[in-house]
Design a protein around this motif. Structure first.
Motif, PDB file in Angstrom:
ATOM      1  N   ASN A 182       0.846  -1.196   0.000  1.00 34.87           N
ATOM      2  CA  ASN A 182       0.000   0.000   0.000  1.00 34.87           C
ATOM      3  C   ASN A 182       0.880   1.243   0.000  1.00 34.87           C
ATOM      4  OD1 ASN A 182      -2.081   1.787   0.135  1.00 34.87           O
ATOM      5  ND2 ASN A 182      -2.519   1.465   2.304  1.00 34.87           N
TER       6      ASN A 182
ATOM      7  N   CYS B 148      -3.268   6.762   0.042  1.00 34.35           N
ATOM      8  CA  CYS B 148      -4.418   6.100   0.672  1.00 34.35           C
ATOM      9  C   CYS B 148      -5.306   7.142   1.350  1.00 34.35           C
ATOM     10  CB  CYS B 148      -3.924   5.078   1.688  1.00 34.35           C
ATOM     11  SG  CYS B 148      -5.248   4.262   2.596  1.00 34.35           S
ATOM     12  N   ILE B 149      -6.595   7.121   1.073  1.00 35.90           N
ATOM     13  CA  ILE B 149      -7.514   8.104   1.661  1.00 35.90           C
ATOM     14  C   ILE B 149      -8.270   7.520   2.865  1.00 35.90           C
ATOM     15  CG2 ILE B 149      -7.822   9.491  -0.431  1.00 35.90           C
ATOM     16  CD1 ILE B 149     -10.412   7.900  -0.970  1.00 35.90           C
ATOM     17  N   GLY B 150      -7.922   6.300   3.247  1.00 38.34           N
ATOM     18  CA  GLY B 150      -8.536   5.704   4.437  1.00 38.34           C
ATOM     19  C   GLY B 150     -10.017   5.421   4.286  1.00 38.34           C
ATOM     20  N   CYS B 151     -10.458   5.159   3.065  1.00 40.98           N
ATOM     21  CA  CYS B 151     -11.895   4.947   2.842  1.00 40.98           C
ATOM     22  C   CYS B 151     -12.385   3.608   3.393  1.00 40.98           C
ATOM     23  CB  CYS B 151     -12.209   5.027   1.351  1.00 40.98           C
ATOM     24  SG  CYS B 151     -11.447   3.708   0.385  1.00 40.98           S
ATOM     25  N   GLY B 152     -11.484   2.662   3.562  1.00 36.76           N
ATOM     26  CA  GLY B 152     -11.845   1.372   4.154  1.00 36.76           C
ATOM     27  C   GLY B 152     -12.533   0.396   3.207  1.00 36.76           C
ATOM     28  N   GLN B 153     -12.604   0.743   1.949  1.00 37.17           N
ATOM     29  CA  GLN B 153     -13.289  -0.165   1.000  1.00 37.17           C
ATOM     30  C   GLN B 153     -12.577  -1.508   0.884  1.00 37.17           C
ATOM     31  OE1 GLN B 153     -15.206   1.172  -2.560  1.00 37.17           O
ATOM     32  NE2 GLN B 153     -14.489   3.243  -2.220  1.00 37.17           N
ATOM     33  N   CYS B 154     -11.253  -1.465   0.894  1.00 38.77           N
ATOM     34  CA  CYS B 154     -10.489  -2.716   0.779  1.00 38.77           C
ATOM     35  C   CYS B 154     -10.750  -3.615   1.986  1.00 38.77           C
ATOM     36  CB  CYS B 154      -9.000  -2.399   0.662  1.00 38.77           C
ATOM     37  SG  CYS B 154      -8.389  -1.322   1.965  1.00 38.77           S
TER      38      CYS B 154
ATOM     39  N   ILE C  63      -7.703  -1.625   9.422  1.00 37.84           N
ATOM     40  CA  ILE C  63      -7.439  -0.196   9.246  1.00 37.84           C
ATOM     41  C   ILE C  63      -8.011   0.586  10.422  1.00 37.84           C
ATOM     42  CG2 ILE C  63      -7.771   1.796   7.726  1.00 37.84           C
ATOM     43  CD1 ILE C  63      -8.315  -0.039   5.447  1.00 37.84           C
TER      44      ILE C  63
ATOM     45  N   PHE D  19      -2.678   0.523   9.151  1.00 37.29           N
ATOM     46  CA  PHE D  19      -3.071  -0.159   7.912  1.00 37.29           C
ATOM     47  C   PHE D  19      -2.231  -1.420   7.851  1.00 37.29           C
ATOM     48  CE2 PHE D  19      -5.249   0.257   3.773  1.00 37.29           C
ATOM     49  CZ  PHE D  19      -4.803  -0.938   3.223  1.00 37.29           C
TER      50      PHE D  19
ATOM     51  N   CYS E 162     -10.049  -0.408  -4.719  1.00 36.98           N
ATOM     52  CA  CYS E 162      -9.335   0.776  -4.203  1.00 36.98           C
ATOM     53  C   CYS E 162      -9.516   1.956  -5.168  1.00 36.98           C
ATOM     54  CB  CYS E 162      -7.855   0.454  -4.027  1.00 36.98           C
ATOM     55  SG  CYS E 162      -6.905   1.881  -3.471  1.00 36.98           S
ATOM     56  N   PRO E 163     -10.139   3.052  -4.697  1.00 38.04           N
ATOM     57  CA  PRO E 163     -10.423   4.159  -5.604  1.00 38.04           C
ATOM     58  C   PRO E 163      -9.190   4.938  -6.040  1.00 38.04           C
ATOM     59  CG  PRO E 163     -11.103   4.716  -3.371  1.00 38.04           C
ATOM     60  CD  PRO E 163     -10.648   3.295  -3.335  1.00 38.04           C
ATOM     61  N   THR E 164      -8.118   4.892  -5.267  1.00 31.37           N
ATOM     62  CA  THR E 164      -6.933   5.676  -5.645  1.00 31.37           C
ATOM     63  C   THR E 164      -5.824   4.804  -6.243  1.00 31.37           C
ATOM     64  OG1 THR E 164      -5.938   5.443  -3.467  1.00 31.37           O
ATOM     65  CG2 THR E 164      -7.378   7.347  -3.793  1.00 31.37           C
TER      66      THR E 164
ATOM     67  N   CYS F 272      -3.865   2.839  -4.844  1.00 36.29           N
ATOM     68  CA  CYS F 272      -2.620   2.823  -4.059  1.00 36.29           C
ATOM     69  C   CYS F 272      -2.301   1.421  -3.556  1.00 36.29           C
ATOM     70  CB  CYS F 272      -2.727   3.792  -2.888  1.00 36.29           C
ATOM     71  SG  CYS F 272      -4.011   3.362  -1.703  1.00 36.29           S
ATOM     72  N   LEU F 273      -3.301   0.554  -3.558  1.00 36.26           N
ATOM     73  CA  LEU F 273      -3.097  -0.817  -3.082  1.00 36.26           C
ATOM     74  C   LEU F 273      -2.825  -1.706  -4.292  1.00 36.26           C
ATOM     75  CD1 LEU F 273      -3.187  -2.501  -0.473  1.00 36.26           C
ATOM     76  CD2 LEU F 273      -5.604  -2.881  -0.889  1.00 36.26           C
TER      77      LEU F 273
HETATM   78  S1  SF4 Z   1      -9.397   1.088  -0.666  1.00 33.90           S
HETATM   79 FE1  SF4 Z   1      -7.438   2.064  -1.188  1.00 33.90          FE
HETATM   80  S2  SF4 Z   1      -7.704   4.194  -0.511  1.00 33.90           S
HETATM   81 FE2  SF4 Z   1      -9.315   3.010   0.477  1.00 33.90          FE
HETATM   82  S3  SF4 Z   1      -8.427   2.440   2.487  1.00 33.90           S
HETATM   83 FE3  SF4 Z   1      -8.012   0.741   1.061  1.00 33.90          FE
HETATM   84  S4  SF4 Z   1      -5.966   1.179   0.263  1.00 33.90           S
HETATM   85 FE4  SF4 Z   1      -6.721   3.070   1.166  1.00 33.90          FE
END
Ligand code: SF4
Ligand code: SF4
Length: 204
Positions: free
Chosen positions: A72, A77-83, A94, A123, A140-142, A144-145
């Motif tokens: 990651n 990472c925006i910390g959205c927690g989707q992953c 997270i 994380f 992951c929307p950005t 980064c993962l």
């Molecule tokens: S989905 Fe991506 S941006 Fe969102 S918390 Fe997980 S690693 Fe971070």
């Protein structure tokens, strides 16, 4: 009686066929000196003479687009927690802390220009549990993962299989949490005062 002898013949032919293939590879391997040619882009097409690799000096090359150990890039990472929510085996953990208004600039933006609104002090990915399904990466929307080509990461200690990507130390996280709590208390106080004033005005 004839079936008996035909079975013996079939067995002998089967053994001879198998042994001829084995011996062919055996003698081809003798003629192949040195490395097994792992730098050769046609490695997977080589069928003759391949023998045991001298691991770890030699290793089977990782195919392009392979999905191995996760990484990651916490800066994005925006910390959205989707992953975390998408992972079917709950191996991502997270923790986030809201970024207070005056810290937004310090927290910064992602490489795509999105303002980050959460600190991510924790994380963790437990790669011993991860089955590299790739669901977390796909949501992951950005972006980064990501999966990396690192496939060899055995450890003696189980705890070392948990990878930490958080962007705050424990002390820093505690300070940020205190700041958020202070601001929330202040906001609640102001709201209470405003409500009291409104009640006072309506009674006049
Ligand atoms: S989905 Fe991506 S941006 Fe969102 S918390 Fe997980 S690693 Fe971070
Ligand atoms: S690759 Fe699959 S199992 Fe591994 S962390 Fe992502 S969602 Fe979970």
């Amino acid at each position: 009686m004839s079936e008996y002898f035909s079975n013996i013949k079939a067995s002998a032919v089967t053994i001879a066929t198998g042994m001829s293939i084995t011996l062919k590879h055996f003698f081809n391997a003798i003629h192949r000196k040195g490395d097994a040619g792992i730098d050769d882009p046609d490695y997977f097409r080589q069928v003759d003479g391949l023998c045991t690799l001298q691991y770890p000096r030699e290793a089977v090359p990782v195919p392009v687009n392979s999905r191995y150990r996760l990484y990651n890039d916490i800066e994005d990472c925006i910390g959205c927690g989707q992953c975390e929510r998408a992972c079917p085996v709950t191996c991502i953990a997270i923790e986030t802390i809201k970024v207070v208004h005056e810290d937004l600039a310090v927290c910064g933006k992602t490489s795509g220009g999105q303002q980050k609104k959460f600190w991510v002090p924790v994380f963790d990915i437990d790669v011993a549990k991860c089955m590299t399904c790739g669901i977390c990466v796909s949501v992951c929307p950005t972006e980064c993962l990501v999966h990396t080509p690192v496939s060899d990461f055995s450890e003696f200690d189980r705890q070392n299989m948990i990878y930490h990507f958080g962007n705050l130390s424990r002390l820093e996280a505690e300070a940020k949490k205190r700041k958020v709590a202070e601001q929330q208390a202040q906001a609640a106080k102001e709201k209470q005062a405003a409500a009291a004033k409104a009640a006072e005005n309506s009674g006049q």
